[in-house]
Design a protein around this motif. Sequence first.
Motif, short mmCIF file in Angstrom:
data_model
loop_
_atom_site.label_atom_id
_atom_site.label_comp_id
_atom_site.label_asym_id
_atom_site.label_seq_id
_atom_site.Cartn_x
_atom_site.Cartn_y
_atom_site.Cartn_z
N ARG A 74 0.32 8.57 -3.23
CA ARG A 74 -0.55 7.90 -2.51
C ARG A 74 -1.87 8.89 -1.98
NH1 ARG A 74 4.67 4.96 -0.84
NH2 ARG A 74 4.06 2.75 -1.44
N ARG A 106 -6.25 -2.34 10.46
CA ARG A 106 -6.11 -3.49 9.25
C ARG A 106 -5.13 -4.63 9.79
NH1 ARG A 106 -3.93 0.54 4.14
NH2 ARG A 106 -6.15 1.19 3.91
N ASP A 143 -1.69 -2.43 -7.78
CA ASP A 143 -1.95 -1.09 -8.29
C ASP A 143 -1.83 -0.68 -9.95
OD1 ASP A 143 -2.93 -0.28 -5.95
OD2 ASP A 143 -0.97 0.68 -5.24
N ARG A 179 -12.47 0.93 -4.43
CA ARG A 179 -12.10 -0.22 -3.59
C ARG A 179 -12.98 -1.44 -4.58
NH1 ARG A 179 -7.88 0.03 -0.74
NH2 ARG A 179 -8.01 1.84 0.61
N LYS A 206 6.49 -4.24 -0.29
CA LYS A 206 5.83 -5.23 -1.15
C LYS A 206 6.53 -5.53 -2.61
CE LYS A 206 2.16 -3.30 -0.12
NZ LYS A 206 1.01 -2.33 0.28
N LEU A 257 -4.22 8.83 -0.31
CA LEU A 257 -4.65 8.83 1.13
C LEU A 257 -3.68 9.39 2.03
CD1 LEU A 257 -5.83 4.94 1.69
CD2 LEU A 257 -7.47 6.81 1.36
N GLY A 276 -2.16 -1.45 -0.07
CA GLY A 276 -1.99 -1.73 1.47
C GLY A 276 -3.40 -2.02 2.04
#
Length: 175
Positions: free
Chosen positions: A118, A140, A33, A57, A14, A120, A79
């Motif tokens: 990242r 997703r 971000d 979030r 992206k 996660l 993402g």
Amino acid sequence: MKRIFLIGFMGSGKTTLGKMLAEKLDYTFIDLDHYIEKRNVKKIAAIFAESGEDAFREIEHKMLIEVCSFENVVISTGGGTPCYFDNIEIMNNSGLCIYLKISNEVLLKRLQKAKEFRPLIKDKSDTDLACFIYETLSKREKYYTQASIITPNDEENPDEICNKLLSLIHTPANT
Ligand code: S3P
């Protein structure tokens, strides 16, 4: 056309494509971000570590609403951005969403080399990462596929994809 949103899983390209598209369209590039980090004076990893994913979030949602007021921008989202609250509707209502669709295999290869920042995935083994990609992407996909343009980004080089996207962006349905 005032806003273009690039959506897709971590590692889908992206940011790379967003910068290229912005340059060709003479739009401003915004990485959501980075925008979150600047506005909150805190790294994404620190927000996750100190306040948890739910708090991240909420912040992401607020920051998305902010960037939706900017004009002539290409925005590369995180993402998870389209998959929380009504974020995908917000983006579809305020601009053109493009989903960069990538196979699990290619995502795994890319993310194995790019886990560090990242939160996660940073502590996951290769096997756990493969499961995470499979499970998370399955959940997703229903949000990502609400984009107006869906483009496979597996094989072609970024220049080719960028040119294809530019021709799609300029079709009457998307202007
Ligand atoms: C996330 C993706 C990240 C970032 C955060 C959460 C996600 O952005 O927003 O770590 O939930 O997939 P990138 O897709 O730019 O890595």
